[in-house]
Design a protein around this motif. Structure first.
Motif, PDB file in Angstrom:
ATOM      1  N   GLY A 162       4.523   4.036   3.555  1.00  0.00           N
ATOM      2  CA  GLY A 162       3.721   2.937   3.068  1.00  0.00           C
ATOM      3  C   GLY A 162       3.944   1.664   3.857  1.00  0.00           C
ATOM      4  O   GLY A 162       4.873   1.562   4.638  1.00  0.00           O
ATOM      5  N   GLY A 196       5.232   5.500  -4.334  1.00  0.00           N
ATOM      6  CA  GLY A 196       3.806   5.221  -4.198  1.00  0.00           C
ATOM      7  C   GLY A 196       3.347   4.032  -5.025  1.00  0.00           C
ATOM      8  O   GLY A 196       2.574   4.174  -5.964  1.00  0.00           O
ATOM      9  N   ASN A 239       0.819  -1.201   0.000  1.00  0.00           N
ATOM     10  CA  ASN A 239       0.000   0.000   0.000  1.00  0.00           C
ATOM     11  C   ASN A 239       0.855   1.254   0.000  1.00  0.00           C
ATOM     12  O   ASN A 239       1.543   1.540   0.968  1.00  0.00           O
ATOM     13  CB  ASN A 239      -0.925  -0.034   1.222  1.00  0.00           C
ATOM     14  CG  ASN A 239      -2.010   1.008   1.106  1.00  0.00           C
ATOM     15  OD1 ASN A 239      -2.245   1.538   0.015  1.00  0.00           O
ATOM     16  ND2 ASN A 239      -2.652   1.303   2.210  1.00  0.00           N
ATOM     17  N   ASN A 240       0.789   1.977  -1.104  1.00  0.00           N
ATOM     18  CA  ASN A 240       1.458   3.280  -1.228  1.00  0.00           C
ATOM     19  C   ASN A 240       2.917   3.239  -0.773  1.00  0.00           C
ATOM     20  O   ASN A 240       3.362   4.073   0.015  1.00  0.00           O
ATOM     21  CB  ASN A 240       0.673   4.329  -0.425  1.00  0.00           C
ATOM     22  CG  ASN A 240       1.088   5.734  -0.824  1.00  0.00           C
ATOM     23  OD1 ASN A 240       1.549   5.954  -1.944  1.00  0.00           O
ATOM     24  ND2 ASN A 240       0.950   6.675   0.093  1.00  0.00           N
ATOM     25  N   LYS A 267       6.783   4.599 -10.249  1.00  0.00           N
ATOM     26  CA  LYS A 267       5.336   4.426 -10.098  1.00  0.00           C
ATOM     27  C   LYS A 267       4.864   3.329 -11.029  1.00  0.00           C
ATOM     28  O   LYS A 267       5.432   3.122 -12.104  1.00  0.00           O
ATOM     29  CB  LYS A 267       4.616   5.722 -10.463  1.00  0.00           C
ATOM     30  CG  LYS A 267       4.577   6.753  -9.350  1.00  0.00           C
ATOM     31  CD  LYS A 267       3.751   7.928  -9.821  1.00  0.00           C
ATOM     32  CE  LYS A 267       3.743   9.065  -8.841  1.00  0.00           C
ATOM     33  NZ  LYS A 267       2.932   8.810  -7.652  1.00  0.00           N
ATOM     34  N   ASP A 299      -4.862  10.254 -11.758  1.00  0.00           N
ATOM     35  CA  ASP A 299      -5.280   9.253 -10.777  1.00  0.00           C
ATOM     36  C   ASP A 299      -5.396   7.895 -11.467  1.00  0.00           C
ATOM     37  O   ASP A 299      -5.352   7.780 -12.679  1.00  0.00           O
ATOM     38  CB  ASP A 299      -6.602   9.663 -10.121  1.00  0.00           C
ATOM     39  CG  ASP A 299      -7.603  10.132 -11.161  1.00  0.00           C
ATOM     40  OD1 ASP A 299      -7.305   9.971 -12.366  1.00  0.00           O
ATOM     41  OD2 ASP A 299      -8.645  10.658 -10.780  1.00  0.00           O
ATOM     42  N   LYS A 345       6.764   3.783  -0.649  1.00  0.00           N
ATOM     43  CA  LYS A 345       7.667   4.810  -1.166  1.00  0.00           C
ATOM     44  C   LYS A 345       9.066   4.596  -0.628  1.00  0.00           C
ATOM     45  O   LYS A 345       9.245   4.176   0.509  1.00  0.00           O
ATOM     46  CB  LYS A 345       7.199   6.207  -0.735  1.00  0.00           C
ATOM     47  CG  LYS A 345       5.976   6.694  -1.479  1.00  0.00           C
ATOM     48  CD  LYS A 345       5.632   8.115  -1.097  1.00  0.00           C
ATOM     49  CE  LYS A 345       4.351   8.534  -1.800  1.00  0.00           C
ATOM     50  NZ  LYS A 345       3.909   9.850  -1.380  1.00  0.00           N
ATOM     51  N   SER A 380       1.358   0.449  -5.168  1.00  0.00           N
ATOM     52  CA  SER A 380       0.358  -0.353  -4.470  1.00  0.00           C
ATOM     53  C   SER A 380      -0.084  -1.502  -5.358  1.00  0.00           C
ATOM     54  O   SER A 380      -0.300  -1.313  -6.545  1.00  0.00           O
ATOM     55  CB  SER A 380      -0.877   0.484  -4.136  1.00  0.00           C
ATOM     56  OG  SER A 380      -0.504   1.676  -3.509  1.00  0.00           O
ATOM     57  N   GLU A 422      -9.664   6.078  -5.600  1.00  0.00           N
ATOM     58  CA  GLU A 422      -8.695   5.417  -4.712  1.00  0.00           C
ATOM     59  C   GLU A 422      -7.898   4.353  -5.476  1.00  0.00           C
ATOM     60  O   GLU A 422      -8.291   3.902  -6.533  1.00  0.00           O
ATOM     61  CB  GLU A 422      -9.430   4.781  -3.532  1.00  0.00           C
ATOM     62  CG  GLU A 422     -10.612   3.964  -3.991  1.00  0.00           C
ATOM     63  CD  GLU A 422     -11.141   3.063  -2.900  1.00  0.00           C
ATOM     64  OE1 GLU A 422     -10.494   2.971  -1.854  1.00  0.00           O
ATOM     65  OE2 GLU A 422     -12.175   2.460  -3.099  1.00  0.00           O
ATOM     66  N   VAL A 423      -6.816   4.013  -4.849  1.00  0.00           N
ATOM     67  CA  VAL A 423      -5.921   3.061  -5.495  1.00  0.00           C
ATOM     68  C   VAL A 423      -6.460   1.652  -5.352  1.00  0.00           C
ATOM     69  O   VAL A 423      -6.813   1.240  -4.277  1.00  0.00           O
ATOM     70  CB  VAL A 423      -4.514   3.151  -4.858  1.00  0.00           C
ATOM     71  CG1 VAL A 423      -3.622   2.081  -5.468  1.00  0.00           C
ATOM     72  CG2 VAL A 423      -3.944   4.518  -5.070  1.00  0.00           C
TER      73      VAL A 423
END
Lengths: 339, 322
Positions: free
Chosen positions: A74, A37, A8-9, A239, A312, A11, A39, A338-339
């Motif tokens: 994260g 970031g 999750n996110n 990413k 996004d 980094k 996920s 949301e991701v």
């Protein structure tokens, strides 16, 4: 049933000290966003291929996933438990759950230790097998099963006496001795001869299937990734720009970067006519990425919006997640914030 | 193993043989003549010079002289010093002991301390302590040995009065037994300290860089991934791999040890080989110079064989071919 891995996110930012800029000035500090970031989730026994060009943060992601480096931000959840908590609680137990295979098999082992010592040290460390004889038997059996026969011939050899393929096999076997539920393979075949790559891939497939091990397969070779992976994630500058099932990504890529990447992949058919998308502009650096889409400066479809904000993540109908404004505009697909 | 030893002994003897010839020729090619030096500058007597030349065989051709020298060596005779009228072998034996005393002690202490500090600095890489140690090491690395020796004499002998300025023992003391040993140790202290201070940076840098290098190797990452504790990785894998360069360098250094301490010997008037060598060169005392070089080249050859054997036992990649 838990997912084998949830990220999750995630980094990882490195701080670079004293950097000389192009105009000759020096800045005291600079942030390098190696992984920025990320996920995704991984079901048990699932294989996720991670592709992207050199320097996009693939290997850093791999090291983060098995906690060889601490993430800046994260969290990672392994089998429903937070990795950070797992590590604190019982380091060895965590290491039995997640393992890694490195790129260069020649540098993976201590050059002064025999194969026997290399494999036995893992068993001893994790108290697998009750006596030394039993441990030795486990080693022999594992080697024999993997086609390194007769095992006795290999046990007393040193790493420098073996070929890259043999070493990589031993590297895989050693990782699998611990029966992990999650495995990272960081470009495991890029250093090997083409002739034995297929063998190693087959071995990885077979072993992960037997043990129901989830795997993140990092590679810059799209063809191999396609062969082994259930799903594929495309990385660009730290990413994930697109993630989905292998077929969806490779046959109908949505993100302009993925499209360019796949169009440049060599085909076996020389007569096949394809439009190769050439990328203009400088290779990216993960420093001073700006507010917009990281790919925008090189993107043929880039519009004004692309330079102002990072897109996004949108989910297409077939489940593919893409981070690009175009996906929405062209096909009118549903948007997901949301991701 | 036997084959290896025979091979190395063979190549070693060959190297010694060449070094004998080389040194023999080159010292005679250098300007200056022992006969004129012996007679003196003030009132050179040509007849006397000719007589001395004939006596020592210097009037013959170089080839003949070399043949005569080998004949001498074959009878285990290193010759006779022109300047000191003494047997060369006796002179070397007399000087070898004191040299080895300070050279071996100093180098060993320097290896231990240097390696220890190096490993420590590598573990603290990038911190203030690491940078401080590195700077100090560069300072000592660029210090001339005689200057450091003089400064130590100034501090410890002149100002503090703790140690004698020069020599190997107190000439007026007439100590015997334990008192004599203590006296020699007291005289040894400053030369050894100089040598230690000058050699520490050397071993410090090797230890630091090789520890850092091994720590950045991929297999250390592999060990981490298997879950081994950092302490065990460091003690069992990093240190054992990082010590190999130190052993190599120490072995090579053994060869230069005797010549390396000559400046220190002169500074502290220590009766060692280095001083004897320099004295003999200025006096063109051919037999002594050749004798010293013979002893040195034999010790270098033996040292290298020992290093090779040690090396092969600690690093399996360098196996001795059967």
């Amino acid at each position: 049933m838990h997912n084998a891995l949830e990220v999750n996110n995630l980094k990882k930012h490195y701080i670079q000290k004293k950097v000389v800029k192009k105009d000759g000035k020096t800045t005291s500090k600079q942030l390098v966003k190696a992984v920025d970031g990320v996920s995704f989730t991984l079901k048990q026994g699932e294989i996720l291929g991670v592709i992207g060009e050199s320097g996009c943060g693939k290997s850093t992601l791999g090291r983060l996933l098995i906690s060889l480096e601490k993430p800046t931000e994260g969290d990672i959840t392994l089998n429903g438990t937070d990795v950070h908590a797992l590590l604190k609680q019982d380091r060895l137990k965590y290491r039995r759950m997640s393992q890694i295979i490195f790129q260069n098999p020649f540098d993976t082992f201590d050059p002064r230790h025999t194969v026997k010592k290399i494999m036995m040290s893992v068993l001893k460390l994790h108290h697998i097998g009750e006596s030394e004889e039993e441990q030795l038997k486990i080693c022999c059996d594992t080697l024999n099963e993997a086609g390194l026969q007769p095992a006795e011939n290999y046990l007393d050899r040193y790493p420098f006496e073996l070929s890259g393929g043999q070493l990589q096999r031993i590297s895989i076997l050693r990782s699998m001795l611990l029966n992990p539920i999650f495995l990272v393979a960081d470009e495991p075949i890029s250093m090997l001869d083409v002739s034995i790559r297929a063998d190693i891939i087959r071995m990885l497939q077979q072993l992960t299937k037997e043990h129901n091990t989830a795997m993140v397969f990092i590679s810059h070779d799209i063809a191999t990734t396609r062969y082994i992976s259930d799903r594929v994630a495309v990385m660009y500058l730290g990413k994930i720009v697109e993630i989905g099932t292998t077929d969806d990504i490779l046959h109908s890529p949505s993100h302009p970067y993925t499209q360019a990447l796949i169009s440049n992949c060599a085909s076996l058919d020389p007569l096949e006519e394809r439009d190769v998308i050439k990328l203009e502009g400088e290779p990216p650096t993960p420093i001073d990425t700006g507010p917009g889409c990281y790919f925008a400066p090189r993107c043929v479809h880039a519009c004004e919006r692309c330079f102002k904000e990072y897109p996004d993540v949108r989910t297409k109908k077939n489940g593919v997640k893409v981070a690009c404004f175009l996906v929405n505009d062209e096909s009118g697909l549903e948007t997901e914030k949301e991701v | 193993m036997k084959k290896f030893l025979a091979k190395r002994l063979g190549s070693g003897s060959l190297a010694v043989l060449f070094s004998i010839i080389f040194n023999f020729v080159i010292i005679r090619l250098a300007p200056g003549d022992p006969a004129t030096l012996l007679v003196g500058k003030d009132n050179p007597n040509p007849e006397m010079i000719a007589m001395i030349r004939e006596q020592y065989g210097l009037d013959k051709s170089m080839f003949e002289q070399l043949g005569a020298y080998f004949n001498q060596l074959f009878h285990l005779d290193l010759g006779y010093s022109y300047a000191n009228s003494r047997d060369v072998w006796d002179m070397i034996v007399e000087r070898l002991g004191p040299t080895l005393m300070i050279a071996l002690t100093g180098t060993l202490i320097a290896v231990l301390i240097g390696t220890f500090i190096g490993v420590y600095a590598a573990r603290k890489k990038g911190t203030f302590i690491d940078q401080a140690i590195c700077s100090i090491s560069y300072l000592f690395d660029s210090t001339p040995s005689f200057w450091l020796g003089l400064m130590l004499i100034l501090l410890f002998s002149s100002i503090l009065g703790l140690f004698p300025t020069s020599g190997m023992y107190n000439l007026r003391g007439n100590y015997t037994g334990f008192a004599h040993i203590m006296d020699v140790i007291q005289h040894m202290f400053l030369p050894v300290l100089t040598l230690v201070l000058l050699n520490i940076p050397y071993y410090f840098r090797i230890a630091r860089s090789s520890v850092l290098q091994v720590m950045s190797e991929d297999f250390i990452m592999t060990l981490r991934a298997t879950g081994m504790s950092e302490k065990k990785i460091f003690n069992k894998y990093v240190l054992r791999n990082a010590i190999i360069p130190t052993i190599t360098v120490f072995g090579i250094n053994l060869a230069y040890m005797v010549t390396g301490v000559s400046m220190i010997e002169i500074t502290f008037a220590w009766p060692g080989m280095g001083r004897l060598m320099l004295d003999s060169i200025t006096k063109r005392d051919y037999p002594v110079i050749s004798g010293i070089y013979l002893v040195l080249s034999i010790s270098v050859a033996i040292g290298m064989i020992i290093v090779d054997i040690v090396y092969a036992t600690i690093d399996p990649r360098i196996r001795i071919e059967e």
